[in-house]
Design an enzyme around this catalytic site. Sequence first.
Site, short mmCIF file in Angstrom:
data_model
loop_
_atom_site.label_atom_id
_atom_site.label_comp_id
_atom_site.label_asym_id
_atom_site.label_seq_id
_atom_site.Cartn_x
_atom_site.Cartn_y
_atom_site.Cartn_z
N TYR A 128 42.13 38.60 49.82
CA TYR A 128 43.52 38.29 49.47
C TYR A 128 44.40 39.52 49.63
CZ TYR A 128 42.15 40.09 44.81
OH TYR A 128 41.67 40.85 43.77
N HIS B 44 34.21 39.95 40.50
CA HIS B 44 34.31 40.88 39.36
C HIS B 44 33.15 40.63 38.40
CE1 HIS B 44 38.54 42.20 40.16
NE2 HIS B 44 38.59 41.03 40.77
FE LIG Z 1 40.01 40.65 42.41
#
Ligand SMILES: [Fe+3]
Lengths: 187, 232
Positions: B142, B157
């Site tokens: 992104y 994450h």
């Molecule tokens: Fe991220």
Amino acid sequence: MTQTPSQTVGPYFAYGLSPQQYLYNHTSIASGNLRTSNTQGEPITIKGRVLDGQGNAIPDAMIEIWQADAKGQYNPTDSDFKGFGRFGTGTDPEAQFIFQTIKPASVDGQAPHITVVVFMRGLLTHAYTRLYFSDETAENQKDIVLSTVPEERKNTLIAQRQETPEGIVYQWDIVMQGEQETVFFDV
Amino acid sequence: MNHNQRDWEVHPPYLYPDYKSTVFRAPSKPLIPMKHTLSESTGPVYGQESVGKYDNDLTKNGIRNGEPLGERIVVSGRILDIDGRPIKNTLVEIWQANAAGRYIHKVDQHNAPLDPNFFGGGRCVTDENGRYTFMTIKPGAYPWGNHPNAWRPNHIHFSLFGSNITNRLVTQMYFPGDPLLQYDPIYQGVPEKARHLLVSQFDLSLTQPDFALGYNFDIVLRGHNATPFENQ
Ligand SMILES: [Fe+3]
């Protein structure tokens, strides 16, 4: 073996780490509320902001706290007090973190304190600090950790006790940079 | 180095100007060394009771009216301490973008579609061998505002507790061969010799035939048996 390197928590931790606080449809393992009506000890609220080097309150930080109970025990087996809290600064209009907890007792002869872990976008490795209490002057003076902190910086670790209509509030800002920079520890 | 301490030769520094957000957020004064006390050698314990039925399956835990879109993957690995001992029964939390590179987070404004059947958050607890396993969708890259044409590499994450509060780690897992890694200041902020530790490995033995590819990602935390006086 080599430790796995740290990376920033980024701006989008909320739905993963504190979904209930941010109103996502998922359970949270921890929140800003550490106590129930049955928890022993003095109920207190801890409030503050996380300020950047320009004095702006940071709205995408995550603060975790770890503390002993009112008997000075970590992970007590006989109570539902977990001693761990987690709160993101993105839901309060003033970007505050807010913890409803109890005042911990002294542990190991140290002054009563809370371990605080700071995460945010822009912090590649989390930071450790400690919160001490303004009404524990005598204990603070002989604390083995506080005694390693330069005199002029000790105040950055001391939360100020206030009596308010909602009860006892300890006010404590975390300052990331500058003159009033909070003391962070290499733990 | 005492092995209960953070190894600053592998962790990124606070100030890494290529990652712009560090500039006004990095502590500027030196950290004050602290000997561990009981406060540092203890930590919260979250076991199986903190995990719901589909929490480790991100292909299922966000379903509303169909299957999430994208490439299904298995992500698995072991959580170890610095001596190579497995950390059992420890909580692993993850969050990630969907296959199109969009987070469900309210402030993510990236103009890529949300997937009505993908939430992107999950958690599980390691087993007796310190192993965790998630089923998920490969996250998309992104764009972000750090610099012109900045893109985050595909990543997941991770958040870990380990055996005490000093073991706490938040990190990101990347994918092998990602061409964006060389341009990503968050990844590049890690000292060069340690960067590879954040890249998962394709692992044929983790694949599920006709269903999902597999990636292995082991995570090493700090010392296991920190005791209050060990450092003194
Ligand atoms: Fe991220």
